[in-house]
Scaffold this active site. Structure first.
Site, PDB file in Angstrom:
ATOM      1  N   TYR A   1       0.912  -1.253  -0.009  1.00  0.00           N
ATOM      2  CA  TYR A   1       0.008  -0.007  -0.180  1.00  0.00           C
ATOM      3  C   TYR A   1       0.684   1.306   0.016  1.00  0.00           C
ATOM      4  O   TYR A   1       0.275   2.275   0.188  1.00  0.00           O
ATOM      5  CB  TYR A   1      -0.897   0.148   1.423  1.00  0.00           C
ATOM      6  CG  TYR A   1      -1.839  -1.081   1.186  1.00  0.00           C
ATOM      7  CD1 TYR A   1      -2.103  -2.045   0.364  1.00  0.00           C
ATOM      8  CD2 TYR A   1      -2.903  -1.357   2.411  1.00  0.00           C
ATOM      9  CE1 TYR A   1      -2.975  -3.179   0.266  1.00  0.00           C
ATOM     10  CE2 TYR A   1      -3.786  -2.138   2.566  1.00  0.00           C
ATOM     11  CZ  TYR A   1      -3.961  -3.188   1.347  1.00  0.00           C
ATOM     12  OH  TYR A   1      -4.782  -3.891   1.499  1.00  0.00           O
TER      13      TYR A   1
ATOM     14  N   LYS B   1       5.820 -13.531   4.596  1.00  0.00           N
ATOM     15  CA  LYS B   1       5.686 -14.602   3.225  1.00  0.00           C
ATOM     16  C   LYS B   1       7.123 -14.459   2.832  1.00  0.00           C
ATOM     17  O   LYS B   1       7.591 -14.375   1.588  1.00  0.00           O
ATOM     18  CB  LYS B   1       4.972 -14.046   2.134  1.00  0.00           C
ATOM     19  CG  LYS B   1       4.654 -14.865   1.211  1.00  0.00           C
ATOM     20  CD  LYS B   1       3.815 -16.133   1.674  1.00  0.00           C
ATOM     21  CE  LYS B   1       3.570 -17.092   0.370  1.00  0.00           C
ATOM     22  NZ  LYS B   1       2.778 -18.450   0.887  1.00  0.00           N
TER      23      LYS B   1
ATOM     24  N   ASP C   1      -0.338 -17.550   4.580  1.00  0.00           N
ATOM     25  CA  ASP C   1      -1.538 -18.310   4.468  1.00  0.00           C
ATOM     26  C   ASP C   1      -1.593 -19.409   5.663  1.00  0.00           C
ATOM     27  O   ASP C   1      -2.706 -19.531   5.840  1.00  0.00           O
ATOM     28  CB  ASP C   1      -1.228 -19.163   3.251  1.00  0.00           C
ATOM     29  CG  ASP C   1       0.287 -19.453   2.860  1.00  0.00           C
ATOM     30  OD1 ASP C   1       1.246 -19.010   3.493  1.00  0.00           O
ATOM     31  OD2 ASP C   1       0.598 -19.920   1.762  1.00  0.00           O
TER      32      ASP C   1
ATOM     33  N   ASP D   1      -4.122  -5.860   7.056  1.00  0.00           N
ATOM     34  CA  ASP D   1      -5.361  -5.471   6.593  1.00  0.00           C
ATOM     35  C   ASP D   1      -6.584  -6.625   6.646  1.00  0.00           C
ATOM     36  O   ASP D   1      -7.429  -6.655   7.049  1.00  0.00           O
ATOM     37  CB  ASP D   1      -5.443  -4.815   5.151  1.00  0.00           C
ATOM     38  CG  ASP D   1      -6.571  -4.106   4.713  1.00  0.00           C
ATOM     39  OD1 ASP D   1      -7.374  -3.987   5.465  1.00  0.00           O
ATOM     40  OD2 ASP D   1      -6.702  -3.743   3.602  1.00  0.00           O
TER      41      ASP D   1
END
Ligand code: NAI
Length: 334
Positions: free
Chosen positions: A124, A172, A205, A229
């Site tokens: 973002y 990640k 995940d 988010d």
């Protein structure tokens, strides 16, 4: 000391839930003065701009704001007001506590998570490029050492201050080796300064699966902007949804506390809105201001009320309007 806060009632149901929160704050004896400011559609109509200069000056002066939901007009080139406020004040910490509330319908009973989302970087950051000729769009997920360090340290400091046991870092780094890898590396460095707090990490995940299966295993969670988010709404879903979770955007200087739901135009002005999220945001604000006794008093009265469905608003299964629900909370103040 009496603190003056900037109060932004907001659009849609904002003014109704703000009236409710002010009534409870007053009845509970909160030591506050209010500098009322407009923003959003209300400000656009009255002053021709979504974020008036007077609002920015007020937050700069008071350093603490309580904000109702705001409407950003769609498709007219307006930037989100919430995003703008975070950027203007560099509010890099987005904090979303997600705690089970007895009486509020949800799948779990013992969730007590605090999610720290980095609010200014990552996907973002706003670095997006569109190559028209080849019809390819790129978004750059900027992660900086400094940006990572300050949010991770904030999460550990919070854990220390509120006697939390564990901080889980979500990333990640297996795929995004540079950006998410940097975030994880910084987390492991920062953790060394907090030997009493357990630190672990999860790939995003897996973390989503873990949270919907075993949310009680997690305590404080810190992550980058996009993952945060998503996880913060997931967290809200674990405890009854956006109507019952508070939110805060802050840095060391300045803090804006807000209900994370929207302006609910479908029920605005009908005495149907549930003020719980804004009231819990006010509770966070009181703790931030050191008014712990009043915060506890309000939280206890709200939780006692929420245990009895018939005393609650319709979205919670009750029959009360906003005003009656507010009176029920005030009756439970002791
Ligand atoms: P929304 O959260 O306003 O409404 C979704 C559904 O939840 C509606 O059915 C609404 O009636 C219900 N709801 C929301 N808050 C409630 C409450 N306190 N009590 C009872 N029911 C409640 O989301 P939507 O419809 O996507 O957005 C409407 C407007 O809100 C848009 O203009 C959007 O830009 C703005 N918005 C503002 C936010 C903020 O200022 N933090 C966040 C999200 C949306």
């Amino acid at each position: 000391m009496k603190h003056t806060i900037t109060l932004i009632p907001g659009d849609g149901i904002g003014p109704e839930i703000t009236d409710s929160v002010l009534a409870v704050l007053k009845a509970a004896g909160a030591d506050l003065n209010y500098d009322v400011q407009i923003a959003g559609i209300t400000a656009l109509e009255q002053k021709g701009e979504l974020i008036p200069e007077s609002l920015i000056e007020s937050i700069k002066t008071n350093k603490v704001a309580l904000k109702g939901p705001l409407t950003t007009p769609v498709g007219k080139g307006f930037k989100s007001i919430n995003v703008s406020l975070r950027q203007i004040f560099d509010l890099y910490q987005n904090i979303r506590p997600c705690k089970s509330i007895p009486g509020v319908n949800s799948r779990f009973d013992h969730v007590d998570l605090v999610l720290f989302r980095e609010n200014t970087e990552g996907l973002y950051s706003g670095f997006e490029i569109y190559d028209e000729r080849n019809q390819i769009a790129d978004a750059i997920a900027r992660i900086s050492y400094k940006g990572s360090e300050r949010i991770i340290r904030a999460a550990f400091e919070y854990a220390q201050k509120y006697n939390r046991k564990k901080v889980t870092v979500v990333h990640k780094a297996n795929i995004m080796k540079q950006s998410s890898g940097l975030f994880l590396k910084v987390a492991r460095e920062v953790a060394k300064d907090f030997p009493d707090i357990e630190q672990d990490d999860r790939i995003i995940d897996n973390m989503c699966m873990q949270l919907v299966m075993y949310p009680e295993r997690y305590d404080v969670v810190v992550t980058t902007n996009l993952f945060g988010d998503i996880l913060s709404d997931l967290g809200a879903g674990l405890v009854g949804g956006l109507g019952v979770v508070p939110g805060a955007n802050l840095n060391e200087e300045c803090a804006i506390f807000e209900a994370v739901h929207g302006t609910a135009p479908d029920i605005a002005g009908q005495d149907k809105a549930n003020p719980t999220a804004l009231l819990l945001s006010a509770v966070l604000m009181l703790r931030h201001l050191g008014q712990h006794d009043v915060a506890l008093k309000i939280e206890s009265a709200l939780f006692e009320t929420l245990k009895q469905t018939q005393l609650c608003t319709r979205d919670l299964g009750g029959k009360c309007g906003t005003k009656e629900f507010t009176r029920n909370i005030i009756k439970h103040l002791t």
